[in-house]
Structure formats: structure tokens, C-alpha cells
Design a protein around this motif. Structure first.
Motif, PDB file in Angstrom:
ATOM      1  N   SER A  35      12.127  11.047  19.464  1.00 58.86           N
ATOM      2  CA  SER A  35      12.930  12.091  18.818  1.00 58.86           C
ATOM      3  C   SER A  35      12.126  13.379  18.849  1.00 58.86           C
ATOM      4  O   SER A  35      10.888  13.357  18.921  1.00 58.86           O
ATOM      5  CB  SER A  35      13.286  11.705  17.378  1.00 58.86           C
ATOM      6  N   VAL A  36      12.847  14.496  18.828  1.00 61.34           N
ATOM      7  CA  VAL A  36      12.174  15.792  18.768  1.00 61.34           C
ATOM      8  C   VAL A  36      11.833  16.059  17.304  1.00 61.34           C
ATOM      9  O   VAL A  36      12.729  16.200  16.471  1.00 61.34           O
ATOM     10  CB  VAL A  36      13.100  16.920  19.285  1.00 61.34           C
ATOM     11  N   LYS A  37      10.515  16.108  17.013  1.00 62.81           N
ATOM     12  CA  LYS A  37      10.116  16.326  15.616  1.00 62.81           C
ATOM     13  C   LYS A  37      10.063  17.841  15.376  1.00 62.81           C
ATOM     14  O   LYS A  37       8.987  18.434  15.256  1.00 62.81           O
ATOM     15  CB  LYS A  37       8.758  15.687  15.312  1.00 62.81           C
ATOM     16  N   ALA A  38      11.243  18.458  15.312  1.00 63.67           N
ATOM     17  CA  ALA A  38      11.327  19.926  15.226  1.00 63.67           C
ATOM     18  C   ALA A  38      10.707  20.418  13.911  1.00 63.67           C
ATOM     19  O   ALA A  38       9.980  21.407  13.890  1.00 63.67           O
ATOM     20  CB  ALA A  38      12.770  20.370  15.340  1.00 63.67           C
ATOM     21  N   VAL A  39      11.033  19.725  12.815  1.00 61.83           N
ATOM     22  CA  VAL A  39      10.419  20.021  11.508  1.00 61.83           C
ATOM     23  C   VAL A  39       9.889  18.692  10.998  1.00 61.83           C
ATOM     24  O   VAL A  39      10.622  17.701  10.969  1.00 61.83           O
ATOM     25  CB  VAL A  39      11.459  20.624  10.525  1.00 61.83           C
ATOM     26  N   GLY A  83       5.036  31.687  13.873  1.00 65.13           N
ATOM     27  CA  GLY A  83       4.609  30.602  14.760  1.00 65.13           C
ATOM     28  C   GLY A  83       5.243  30.809  16.116  1.00 65.13           C
ATOM     29  O   GLY A  83       6.245  31.529  16.242  1.00 65.13           O
ATOM     30  N   GLU A  84       4.659  30.151  17.139  1.00 69.97           N
ATOM     31  CA  GLU A  84       5.157  30.345  18.496  1.00 69.97           C
ATOM     32  C   GLU A  84       6.569  29.794  18.667  1.00 69.97           C
ATOM     33  O   GLU A  84       7.040  28.990  17.867  1.00 69.97           O
ATOM     34  CB  GLU A  84       4.234  29.602  19.483  1.00 69.97           C
ATOM     35  N   SER A  85       7.183  30.221  19.770  1.00 73.24           N
ATOM     36  CA  SER A  85       8.525  29.760  20.107  1.00 73.24           C
ATOM     37  C   SER A  85       8.566  28.236  20.162  1.00 73.24           C
ATOM     38  O   SER A  85       7.681  27.609  20.741  1.00 73.24           O
ATOM     39  CB  SER A  85       8.880  30.349  21.471  1.00 73.24           C
ATOM     40  N   GLY A  86       9.571  27.650  19.513  1.00 72.29           N
ATOM     41  CA  GLY A  86       9.757  26.207  19.558  1.00 72.29           C
ATOM     42  C   GLY A  86       9.015  25.441  18.480  1.00 72.29           C
ATOM     43  O   GLY A  86       9.079  24.217  18.438  1.00 72.29           O
ATOM     44  N   CYS A  87       8.326  26.145  17.556  1.00 75.84           N
ATOM     45  CA  CYS A  87       7.551  25.411  16.529  1.00 75.84           C
ATOM     46  C   CYS A  87       8.444  24.914  15.388  1.00 75.84           C
ATOM     47  O   CYS A  87       7.970  24.172  14.529  1.00 75.84           O
ATOM     48  CB  CYS A  87       6.406  26.262  15.988  1.00 75.84           C
ATOM     49  N   GLY A  88       9.714  25.324  15.366  1.00 70.73           N
ATOM     50  CA  GLY A  88      10.636  24.758  14.379  1.00 70.73           C
ATOM     51  C   GLY A  88      11.132  25.721  13.312  1.00 70.73           C
ATOM     52  O   GLY A  88      11.757  25.291  12.334  1.00 70.73           O
ATOM     53  N   LYS A  89      10.921  27.001  13.482  1.00 75.55           N
ATOM     54  CA  LYS A  89      11.268  27.987  12.440  1.00 75.55           C
ATOM     55  C   LYS A  89      12.776  28.013  12.149  1.00 75.55           C
ATOM     56  O   LYS A  89      13.195  27.913  10.998  1.00 75.55           O
ATOM     57  CB  LYS A  89      10.795  29.393  12.859  1.00 75.55           C
ATOM     58  N   THR A  90      13.558  28.137  13.240  1.00 70.64           N
ATOM     59  CA  THR A  90      15.013  28.225  13.037  1.00 70.64           C
ATOM     60  C   THR A  90      15.562  26.896  12.527  1.00 70.64           C
ATOM     61  O   THR A  90      16.418  26.872  11.633  1.00 70.64           O
ATOM     62  CB  THR A  90      15.710  28.639  14.352  1.00 70.64           C
ATOM     63  N   THR A  91      15.043  25.795  13.060  1.00 66.71           N
ATOM     64  CA  THR A  91      15.520  24.485  12.593  1.00 66.71           C
ATOM     65  C   THR A  91      15.212  24.318  11.102  1.00 66.71           C
ATOM     66  O   THR A  91      16.043  23.797  10.344  1.00 66.71           O
ATOM     67  CB  THR A  91      14.855  23.346  13.405  1.00 66.71           C
ATOM     68  N   LEU A  92      14.049  24.774  10.661  1.00 65.36           N
ATOM     69  CA  LEU A  92      13.708  24.688   9.238  1.00 65.36           C
ATOM     70  C   LEU A  92      14.728  25.487   8.419  1.00 65.36           C
ATOM     71  O   LEU A  92      15.256  24.981   7.420  1.00 65.36           O
ATOM     72  CB  LEU A  92      12.283  25.237   9.010  1.00 65.36           C
ATOM     73  N   ASP A 119       4.491  18.692  23.609  1.00 64.25           N
ATOM     74  CA  ASP A 119       5.883  18.266  23.477  1.00 64.25           C
ATOM     75  C   ASP A 119       6.146  17.740  22.055  1.00 64.25           C
ATOM     76  O   ASP A 119       5.453  16.818  21.604  1.00 64.25           O
ATOM     77  CB  ASP A 119       6.075  17.131  24.503  1.00 64.25           C
ATOM     78  N   PRO A 120       7.149  18.285  21.354  1.00 65.99           N
ATOM     79  CA  PRO A 120       7.408  17.776  19.988  1.00 65.99           C
ATOM     80  C   PRO A 120       8.003  16.371  19.957  1.00 65.99           C
ATOM     81  O   PRO A 120       8.281  15.833  18.892  1.00 65.99           O
ATOM     82  CB  PRO A 120       8.374  18.815  19.396  1.00 65.99           C
ATOM     83  N   ILE A 121       8.218  15.770  21.145  1.00 64.99           N
ATOM     84  CA  ILE A 121       8.666  14.360  21.168  1.00 64.99           C
ATOM     85  C   ILE A 121       7.443  13.453  21.099  1.00 64.99           C
ATOM     86  O   ILE A 121       7.413  12.472  20.375  1.00 64.99           O
ATOM     87  CB  ILE A 121       9.461  14.055  22.462  1.00 64.99           C
TER      88      ILE A 121
HETATM   89  N1  LIG Z   1      19.976  20.567  18.369  1.00 63.56           N
HETATM   90  C1  LIG Z   1      18.796  20.261  18.901  1.00 63.56           C
HETATM   91  N2  LIG Z   1      18.624  19.115  19.578  1.00 63.56           N
HETATM   92  C2  LIG Z   1      17.422  18.761  20.106  1.00 63.56           C
HETATM   93  N3  LIG Z   1      16.314  19.525  20.003  1.00 63.56           N
HETATM   94  C3  LIG Z   1      16.428  20.679  19.331  1.00 63.56           C
HETATM   95  C4  LIG Z   1      17.660  21.118  18.752  1.00 63.56           C
HETATM   96  N4  LIG Z   1      17.439  22.340  18.136  1.00 63.56           N
HETATM   97  C5  LIG Z   1      16.143  22.632  18.340  1.00 63.56           C
HETATM   98  N5  LIG Z   1      15.538  21.653  19.058  1.00 63.56           N
HETATM   99  C6  LIG Z   1      14.114  21.603  19.451  1.00 63.56           C
HETATM  100  O1  LIG Z   1      13.368  21.693  18.258  1.00 63.56           O
HETATM  101  C7  LIG Z   1      12.191  22.463  18.455  1.00 63.56           C
HETATM  102  C8  LIG Z   1      12.182  23.640  17.483  1.00 63.56           C
HETATM  103  O2  LIG Z   1      13.207  24.558  17.850  1.00 63.56           O
HETATM  104  P1  LIG Z   1      13.497  25.881  16.998  1.00 63.56           P
HETATM  105  O3  LIG Z   1      14.668  26.551  17.630  1.00 63.56           O
HETATM  106  O4  LIG Z   1      13.630  25.526  15.568  1.00 63.56           O
HETATM  107  O5  LIG Z   1      12.182  26.732  17.230  1.00 63.56           O
HETATM  108  P2  LIG Z   1      11.833  28.222  16.805  1.00 63.56           P
HETATM  109  O6  LIG Z   1      10.504  28.178  16.143  1.00 63.56           O
HETATM  110  O7  LIG Z   1      12.972  28.804  16.026  1.00 63.56           O
HETATM  111  O8  LIG Z   1      11.698  28.964  18.218  1.00 63.56           O
HETATM  112  P3  LIG Z   1      12.005  30.492  18.602  1.00 63.56           P
HETATM  113  O9  LIG Z   1      10.848  31.297  18.088  1.00 63.56           O
HETATM  114  O10 LIG Z   1      12.056  30.449  20.107  1.00 63.56           O
HETATM  115  O11 LIG Z   1      13.315  30.887  17.991  1.00 63.56           O
HETATM  116  C9  LIG Z   1      12.214  22.855  19.931  1.00 63.56           C
HETATM  117  O12 LIG Z   1      11.450  21.920  20.632  1.00 63.56           O
HETATM  118  C10 LIG Z   1      13.683  22.769  20.299  1.00 63.56           C
HETATM  119  O13 LIG Z   1      13.835  22.514  21.672  1.00 63.56           O
END
Ligand SMILES: Nc1ncnc2c1ncn2[C@@H]1O[C@H](COP(=O)(O)OP(=O)(O)OP(=O)(O)O)[C@@H](O)[C@H]1O
Ligand code: SF4
Ligand SMILES: [Mg+2]
Length: 336
Positions: free
Chosen positions: A33-37, A54-63, A286-288
Motif C-alpha cells: 500500500s502507498v503509505k501516504a500519511v 516537505g518535498e513533493s509526494g511526502c503526503g501533505k495534500t493527503t494529510l 517509494d512510499p510503498i
Molecule cells: N488516491 C491515491 N491513490 C494512490 N496513491 C495516492 C493517492 N493520492 C496520493 N497518492 C500518493 O500518496 C503520496 C502522497 O501524495 P500527496 O499528493 O499527498 O503529496 P504532496 O506532499 O501533497 O505532494 P505535492 O507537494 O506534489 O502536492 C504520493 O506518493 C502519491 O502518489
């Protein structure tokens, strides 16, 4: 009176990966699984601004989306104004939508071009049936004036597509605050705007925070922006905080090697302090398939074998400042 406060406790959002029959065949599909947060905790007080970097993809928006219940958390507790939102049913979550708002990064994509300004800003009042119907247009007029669209009469019946980027972002802010929310998330609120108008939009958001007591969460790559507008800050790496504390303190005197690298790549942030640029080698893992031990070890200039043995806890490093690094441990032998 209910407490207007946000409490986030050990929140996780894992996205299952459907990688088909192959992984099932080999029996390792279930853990993928992608451990986004992956275990985030913090509080935001009434009227406080908390920043996440934090860098792109670290989980900010998902949080942010998980806190706002746009994504269902995998685990953890989220309390807004004294209510645990993870326990809410559909009706309660709908009601929550008027109390928590998000201001999106792109004012060109986030506004519906077929709406006039008054239709767009009034919609949350109509959806949540807030205030008498015949007073809603006046509420919108007052809100437009509050966000600096003056005189509001000149904007009310314009189509959102006819506005400039700065005006659109103000309309987006008006829509976010018209329902009198207690919590607003700003995801890169000015990064798509012309540099010349960024400061005025940030000032507007800051005025709304102090005047209305709204709690804010700012997400940004821009540490100097966060230092300017936030009381406290959390630095995220691969789904977890590696450092938290007062924003000025964390940015002026970063304790975690990752924060030190981020700060060193933003030299204008503190012109009084000479700082050598710390180049980070390698890509974000890779967050997986997370690295064992400290998640930052594969890229950390200070990493030793011990760092790979177990994930470090957060250590208190100064008043209200915490850092997730083994170097802060009294038991750790610095010569190793
Ligand atoms: N719906 C989803 N299904 C699977 N993986 C996801 C989903 N949404 C986000 N991810 C993954 O979760 C991780 C965090 O993504 P997120 O968009 O939260 O990062 P971010 O810190 O907001 O990045 P950015 O600065 O580019 O906006 C990434 O690896 C992304 O590919
Ligand atoms: S625990 Fe080790 S690898 Fe992790 S940040 Fe600290 S020194 Fe670097
Ligand atoms: Mg994002």
C-alpha cells in the motif's frame, strides 16, 4: 462553548495498490500500500496558523484531505471543535463541510467558470441552508468587501472566468469563509499567482485569522512563506513529521538533518546566517516499500548503521521543538 481546536492523533492514510494477480500469486500482495500519511499527530489552537512543508509526494495534500474527511483515514483520531470526525455519520460529515474549508492552489481550476461570483460564493450557504434565503445575497456582498473585492457590486454578477488570478483567489477565499468556518486549509494558496500580488493575498488570509479566530493550516514548499505566516510548523518526510516547532525557531535553527537540508536550499530565508548548501543525494524512496529504520537514512549525510536499526522517536530538542533523529539521543555515541 465548544473548544475551537483541531487535534490530530496518529493519523494514517494508506492507499491499497492493486498490482494484479502477480503479487497475489507470490503472496506479497496484502502488505502493498502507498503509505501516504503514516502516523501524524499535531494540534492547532483557535486562531493559530500551522504550516506543513516537505518535498513533493511526502503526503501533505493527503494529510489535509484526510483531516477534512475528503479521504477516509486508515487509522487515527481527528477532533475538530471537540467532535471526533472519524466517528461521524454521512449527515454529520455533510454538516461539517460548512465548518471546515479548503483554499485550493489553482484559482483558474478551482472556480466554476459558468457561475457568476454571487452564485459561486453563495452556493455553500444554499447547500447547508445557512441564514434566511433573502439575506444570502447581502451576506455575499459583505464577504466580497471583506476579501477586498470593492465595491462588491462591481463583482457580484461577473462570471468568474472574467476575473484576474488575484481576483479569482479572493473569490475562492470568499467562498471558503462565507459560512463562517472554524478551520481553513490553504494548499499552496499563492504559488500559482503573480509574485506581485502574493503578499496582499497572504496579508488578507492573516487578517481573517486574527479577526475571525479561524484556525489555519498552510501547506507549502516555500519555507520563507511558512516562516512569515505560521506560528508553528511541521516538516514532513515520507508520511511522517521529522521536525515540529515554532516556525521561526525551526527555520532559523533546524535540528533534523532533513530540515537542515531544506533550509540550506532556501538561502534568502535568513540572510544573517551563513549556511552551506547541503545537497541531498538520491530520490525520495517509494512510499510503498519504506526503508527500514530511519526513513531518511538512504539520503542522510549523517547516517550510520544504527540509524537503520529502528525508526527514531521524536526527541524534545528545545522549547516546543521536536526532532526525529537518533543524534539527539544521549545514549547515542556521536563518534560511531
Ligand atoms: N488516491 C491515491 N491513490 C494512490 N496513491 C495516492 C493517492 N493520492 C496520493 N497518492 C500518493 O500518496 C503520496 C502522497 O501524495 P500527496 O499528493 O499527498 O503529496 P504532496 O506532499 O501533497 O505532494 P505535492 O507537494 O506534489 O502536492 C504520493 O506518493 C502519491 O502518489
Ligand atoms: S536518525 Fe540517522 S539517518 Fe535519520 S536523520 Fe538522524 S542521523 Fe540521519
Ligand atoms: Mg499536494
Amino acid at each position: 462553548m465548544t473548544e475551537r481546536k483541531i487535534q490530530v492523533r496518529d493519523v494514517k492514510k494508506h492507499f491499497p495498490v492493486d498490482d494484479g494477480a502477480l503479487s497475489n500469486l507470490f503472496g506479497f500482495g496484502e502488505d502493498q500500500s502507498v503509505k501516504a500519511v503514516d502516523g501524524v499527530s499535531f494540534d492547532i489552537d483557535e486562531g493559530e496558523a500551522f504550516g506543513i512543508a516537505g518535498e513533493s509526494g511526502c503526503g501533505k495534500t493527503t494529510l489535509a484531505e484526510t483531516i477534512l474527511q475528503l479521504e477516509e483515514p486508515t487509522d487515527g483520531e481527528i477532533t475538530i471543535d471537540g467532535r471526533d470526525v472519524t466517528e461521524m455519520d454521512k449527515g454529520e460529515i455533510n454538516a461539517l463541510r460548512s465548518d471546515v474549508q479548503i483554499i485550493q492552489q489553482d484559482p483558474y481550476q478551482s472556480l466554476n467558470p459558468r457561475f457568476t461570483v454571487v452564485q459561486w460564493v453563495q452556493e455553500p450557504l444554499d447547500i447547508h441552508d445557512i441564514g434566511p434565503k433573502d439575506e444570502r445575497r447581502e451576506t455575499v456582498r459583505e464577504t466580497l468587501a471583506e476579501v477586498g473585492l470593492r465595491p462588491p457590486e462591481n463583482y457580484m454578477d461577473e462570471y468568474t472566468s472574467e476575473l484576474s488570478g488575484g481576483e479569482r483567489q479572493r473569490v475562492g477565499i470568499a467562498r471558503a469563509i462565507v459560512s463562517n468556518p472554524s478551520f481553513v486549509v490553504c494548499d499552496e494558496p499563492v504559488s500559482m499567482l503573480d509574485v506581485s500580488i502574493r503578499a496582499s493575498i497572504l496579508r488578507l488570509l492573516d487578517d481573517l485569522r486574527t479577526e475571525k479566530g479561524i484556525s489555519f493550516m498552510y501547506i507549502s514548499h516555500d519555507l520563507s512563506l511558512l516562516k512569515h505566516v505560521c506560528d508553528r510548523i511541521g516538516i514532513m518526510y515520507l508520511g511522517r513529521f521529522v521536525e515540529t516547532g515554532p516556525s521561526t525557531q525551526v527555520i532559523n535553527d533546524p535540528q533534523h538533518p532533513y530540515t537542515q537540508a531544506l533550509v540550506s536550499s532556501t538561502p534568502i530565508i535568513n540572510p544573517d546566517v551563513e549556511r552551506d548548501r547541503i545537497e541531498l543525494s538520491g530520490e525520495v524512496p517509494d512510499p510503498i516499500d519504506l526503508p527500514s529504520g530511519c526513513r531518511f537514512a538512504p539520503r542522510c549525510p549523517e547516517a550510520s548503521e544504527e540509524c537503520r536499526e529502528g525508526e527514531p522517536r521524536m526527541y524534545d530538542v528545545a522549547a516546543d521543538q521536536r526532532s526525529r533523529c537518533i543524534l539527539h539521543d544521549d545514549q547515542y555515541d556521536l563518534s560511531s
